[in-house]
Scaffold this active site. Structure first.
Site, PDB file in Angstrom:
ATOM      1  N   TRP A 136       0.810  -1.220   0.000  1.00  0.00           N
ATOM      2  CA  TRP A 136       0.000   0.000   0.000  1.00  0.00           C
ATOM      3  C   TRP A 136       0.843   1.270   0.000  1.00  0.00           C
ATOM      4  O   TRP A 136       0.324   2.354  -0.237  1.00  0.00           O
ATOM      5  CB  TRP A 136      -0.948   0.022   1.203  1.00  0.00           C
ATOM      6  CG  TRP A 136      -0.299  -0.405   2.490  1.00  0.00           C
ATOM      7  CD1 TRP A 136      -0.363  -1.654   3.044  1.00  0.00           C
ATOM      8  CD2 TRP A 136       0.523   0.375   3.358  1.00  0.00           C
ATOM      9  NE1 TRP A 136       0.378  -1.693   4.203  1.00  0.00           N
ATOM     10  CE2 TRP A 136       0.936  -0.455   4.426  1.00  0.00           C
ATOM     11  CE3 TRP A 136       0.962   1.691   3.355  1.00  0.00           C
ATOM     12  CZ2 TRP A 136       1.754  -0.020   5.464  1.00  0.00           C
ATOM     13  CZ3 TRP A 136       1.788   2.138   4.384  1.00  0.00           C
ATOM     14  CH2 TRP A 136       2.167   1.292   5.428  1.00  0.00           C
ATOM     15  N   LYS A 160      -2.316  -7.158  -8.625  1.00  0.00           N
ATOM     16  CA  LYS A 160      -3.221  -7.094  -7.462  1.00  0.00           C
ATOM     17  C   LYS A 160      -2.638  -6.069  -6.495  1.00  0.00           C
ATOM     18  O   LYS A 160      -1.695  -6.347  -5.774  1.00  0.00           O
ATOM     19  CB  LYS A 160      -3.307  -8.465  -6.784  1.00  0.00           C
ATOM     20  CG  LYS A 160      -4.568  -8.744  -5.993  1.00  0.00           C
ATOM     21  CD  LYS A 160      -4.833  -7.835  -4.820  1.00  0.00           C
ATOM     22  CE  LYS A 160      -4.082  -8.230  -3.565  1.00  0.00           C
ATOM     23  NZ  LYS A 160      -4.391  -7.312  -2.431  1.00  0.00           N
ATOM     24  N   GLY A 210       6.117  -6.788  -0.415  1.00  0.00           N
ATOM     25  CA  GLY A 210       5.314  -6.693   0.801  1.00  0.00           C
ATOM     26  C   GLY A 210       6.102  -7.167   2.001  1.00  0.00           C
ATOM     27  O   GLY A 210       7.335  -7.112   2.011  1.00  0.00           O
ATOM     28  N   SER A 211       5.386  -7.653   2.993  1.00  0.00           N
ATOM     29  CA  SER A 211       6.036  -8.027   4.253  1.00  0.00           C
ATOM     30  C   SER A 211       6.748  -9.379   4.136  1.00  0.00           C
ATOM     31  O   SER A 211       6.435 -10.191   3.260  1.00  0.00           O
ATOM     32  CB  SER A 211       4.986  -8.095   5.352  1.00  0.00           C
ATOM     33  OG  SER A 211       4.045  -9.095   5.031  1.00  0.00           O
ATOM     34  N   GLU A 232      10.381  -8.853  -2.925  1.00  0.00           N
ATOM     35  CA  GLU A 232      10.991  -7.628  -2.398  1.00  0.00           C
ATOM     36  C   GLU A 232      10.305  -7.364  -1.066  1.00  0.00           C
ATOM     37  O   GLU A 232       9.140  -6.966  -1.033  1.00  0.00           O
ATOM     38  CB  GLU A 232      10.764  -6.463  -3.368  1.00  0.00           C
ATOM     39  CG  GLU A 232      11.404  -6.658  -4.729  1.00  0.00           C
ATOM     40  CD  GLU A 232      12.920  -6.514  -4.704  1.00  0.00           C
ATOM     41  OE1 GLU A 232      13.479  -6.201  -3.638  1.00  0.00           O
ATOM     42  OE2 GLU A 232      13.546  -6.726  -5.754  1.00  0.00           O
ATOM     43  N   LEU A 233      11.030  -7.585   0.020  1.00  0.00           N
ATOM     44  CA  LEU A 233      10.355  -7.611   1.327  1.00  0.00           C
ATOM     45  C   LEU A 233      10.840  -6.480   2.231  1.00  0.00           C
ATOM     46  O   LEU A 233      11.254  -5.442   1.769  1.00  0.00           O
ATOM     47  CB  LEU A 233      10.555  -9.000   1.947  1.00  0.00           C
ATOM     48  CG  LEU A 233      10.181 -10.169   1.011  1.00  0.00           C
ATOM     49  CD1 LEU A 233      10.466 -11.500   1.660  1.00  0.00           C
ATOM     50  CD2 LEU A 233       8.733 -10.087   0.565  1.00  0.00           C
ATOM     51  N   CYS A 266      10.281   0.995   2.291  1.00  0.00           N
ATOM     52  CA  CYS A 266      11.059  -0.215   2.607  1.00  0.00           C
ATOM     53  C   CYS A 266      12.553   0.064   2.763  1.00  0.00           C
ATOM     54  O   CYS A 266      13.213  -0.531   3.598  1.00  0.00           O
ATOM     55  CB  CYS A 266      10.830  -1.266   1.530  1.00  0.00           C
ATOM     56  SG  CYS A 266      11.212  -0.648  -0.115  1.00  0.00           S
ATOM     57  N   GLU A 367      11.021  -4.326  11.975  1.00  0.00           N
ATOM     58  CA  GLU A 367      10.742  -3.212  11.071  1.00  0.00           C
ATOM     59  C   GLU A 367       9.644  -2.319  11.678  1.00  0.00           C
ATOM     60  O   GLU A 367       8.603  -2.814  12.090  1.00  0.00           O
ATOM     61  CB  GLU A 367      10.276  -3.758   9.712  1.00  0.00           C
ATOM     62  CG  GLU A 367      10.159  -2.695   8.661  1.00  0.00           C
ATOM     63  CD  GLU A 367       9.666  -3.254   7.313  1.00  0.00           C
ATOM     64  OE1 GLU A 367       8.772  -4.106   7.318  1.00  0.00           O
ATOM     65  OE2 GLU A 367      10.174  -2.808   6.275  1.00  0.00           O
TER      66      GLU A 367
END
Ligand code: NDP
Length: 515
Positions: A136, A160, A210-211, A232-233, A266, A367
């Site tokens: 988001w 998505k 995302g996470s 990609e976290l 991030c 994080e």
């Protein structure tokens, strides 16, 4: 009964912005079916035609004022970040990827030593339908922009976006069609986490941002299906200030890289390690810079100057509050901030700087992804290095200090990327691969690698016509019926060729680190 639609609310004001459908498994299936049907025609276009389609889309996006407006409204970020980061990034990414694509996808020829009569052509083929799942915090940069590389490679894409900020993605898909491009080559399916999970079950490859927790689930599912995924976290990126650094510049950079988009980035600065010899000055400069940041709801056009908008996702305020309470109970001091902004209508939290942080505090280990940054004093570079690497994540890092010393320090960090005497702008170096080390991810976006990973290489080996008689002779010797005389020649030839023979007479070039 159709599932409840998703209501999208402005985090900056609480105003209702619109609704999108909950696609669910059937929405994901329909989008993938259409994208699959469109893929052969999209892949059959010349690369130049696909490049042209992306450039057309970029131009239509640039001409549409609703793009930054929607982005600001649903994310609460300042206009400066919506246009100066997300939109600019999309344009630069399209430019650079279109330029690199001919090189990335060009057929290559390999000449095998053992079979001199043959050559191998490496042909790069698209994978099919790529599912892009985004977070988001960056509705363009980590969502639609991630469709660019797979599309150039000849895949079609189903995106998505997060249920929190889906409106920009829906608009960008509309603009793709408005640009006259094949509508099903790039589709968006909106929905919650289950829609993302359904998409993972249907596509031929996944680009997930995302996470770590969700990334693990996505990777496990891709593992079961044996389809590739790029992850990609999260990050816990260190910012190191060595003795001898330009402290003023470092403090200025730390303020920006910690509180850009209210810390919901991030690659942002999550932990600051500062040499004790310059710590007092650094902390004072950082605290005063952060205390002066102008925080308010973005206006309607970007005319009003401000630095911080709202937090996009209420959960990030709760995380910041939990981390502050834990840190203070263990001895940290709040240098500035620390409270919710009751005077503003939406999701606002004061940008907060903590001093006297220690490695046991959760703010140094988990994080935060919100408007909070901890500062820890260190005795010198060795302690800074040990602590900077003491994390399960490794996404980005910043080092401030004398140039050569800072570069040498950066070379020892466990991180996907690092930047010296500057912050964050390395994300815009789209010619280089950008990915995470340790639990920050798998694979990388950007660069030649970021394009080629959306293809399958097919290696086609053929004989050279002029050497066909030699080839037939060799083939006869190697195939049935086996001949002991050939075996004896083979044994001798193998030893001649490989035992310190001419074929292995090579030396690795000496490694000379360059500053
Ligand atoms: P989440 O992992 O919660 O969600 C990411 C996306 O996955 C959302 O679209 C979400 O949908 C969807 N999703 C949720 N469950 C599933 C599932 N089981 N299968 C497939 N998809 C699913 O992350 P956040 O949105 O909270 O993003 C914040 C995180 O993203 C931070 O950790 C941040 O560091 C990281 N990030 C990493 C970046 C990088 O480049 N390395 C860049 C930006 C962010 P929904 O939201 O609708 O639930």
């Amino acid at each position: 009964m159709s599932p409840e639609p998703i209501r999208v609310t402005s985090p900056a004001t609480g105003a209702h912005l619109g609704e999108v459908p909950e696609g669910g498994a059937s929405g994901a299936a329909e989008a993938v079916e259409r994208a699959r049907a469109a893929q052969p025609a999209w892949a059959a276009l010349d690369l130049e035609q696909r490049i042209e389609a992306l450039l057309r889309w970029r131009d239509v996006v640039l001409d549409e004022p609703a793009v930054p407006e929607t982005l600001v409204n649903e994310s609460g970020k300042p206009w400066m970040e919506a246009e100066g980061i997300e939109l600019l990034y999309l344009c630069e990414l399209i430019r650079a990827m279109c330029r690199l694509a001919p090189k990335a996808f060009r057929e290559e020829t390999r000449h095998p030593l053992l079979f001199l009569t043959k050559k191998t052509r490496l042909v790069r083929r698209p994978l099919g339908v790529v599912g892009v799942i985004g977070p988001w915090n960056f509705p363009i940069l980590n969502n639609a922009a991630d469709a660019v590389a797979p599309l150039l490679a000849g895949n079609t894409v189903v995106l998505k976006p997060s249920e929190i900020t889906p409106l920009t993605s829906v608009l960008l898909a509309e603009l793709w069609r408005k640009a006259g491009n094949p509508p099903d080559a790039f589709r968006v399916v909106t929905g919650r986490g289950e829609t993302g999970a359904a998409l993972v079950d249907l596509v031929d490859a996944v680009m997930f941002t995302g996470s770590v927790a969700t990334g693990r689930r996505v990777a496990a599912r891709c593992g079961e299906r044996l389809v590739p995924c790029v992850l990609e976290l999260g990050g816990k990126s260190p910012f190191v200030v060595l003795a001898g650094a330009d402290v003023e510049r470092a403090a200025e950079a730390a303020a920006w890289s910690s509180f850009i988009h209210s810390g919901q980035v991030c690659v942002r600065t999550e932990r600051i390690f500062v040499d004790a010899s310059v710590a007092d000055r650094f902390e004072a400069l950082l605290a005063s810079r952060v205390a002066s940041l102008r925080q308010m709801a973005p206006d309607a056009t970007g005319a009003a100057a401000h630095d911080l908008g709202s937090v996009t996702f209420a959960r990030q305020i709760e995380v910041a509050e939990r981390h502050i309470a834990d840190a203070v109970s263990k001895g940290a001091r709040v240098l500035t901030g620390g409270l919710r902004r009751g005077d503003l209508p939406g999701l606002y939290f004061q940008p907060t700087v903590l001093a006297d942080a220690t490695p046991e505090m959760s703010v140094m280990r988990e994080e935060t992804f919100g408007p909070l940054v901890p500062v820890m004093r260190v005795s010198g570079p060795e302690e800074a290095l040990r602590l900077a690497n003491d994390t399960h994540l490794g996404l980005n890092a910043t080092v401030f200090g004398p140039r050569d010393e800072a570069v040498a320090f950066a070379r020892r960090l466990q991180t996907g990327q690092a930047i010296v005497n500057d912050v964050l702008v390395n994300y815009f170096v789209v010619e280089s691969p950008l990915g995470g080390w340790k639990e920050s991810g798998l694979g990388a976006r950007h660069g030649l690698e970021g394009l080629r990973q959306w293809t399958q290489v097919e290696a086609i080996t053929v004989g050279r016509p002029l050497l066909a008689p030699v080839e037939r002779f060799i083939a006869r010797q190697l195939a049935f019926p086996y001949d002991p005389r050939v075996l004896s020649i083979l044994r001798r030839a193998t030893r001649l060729l490989y035992r310190r023979g001419w074929s292995t007479r090579f030396k690795a070039p000496p490694e000379r680190p360059r500053p």
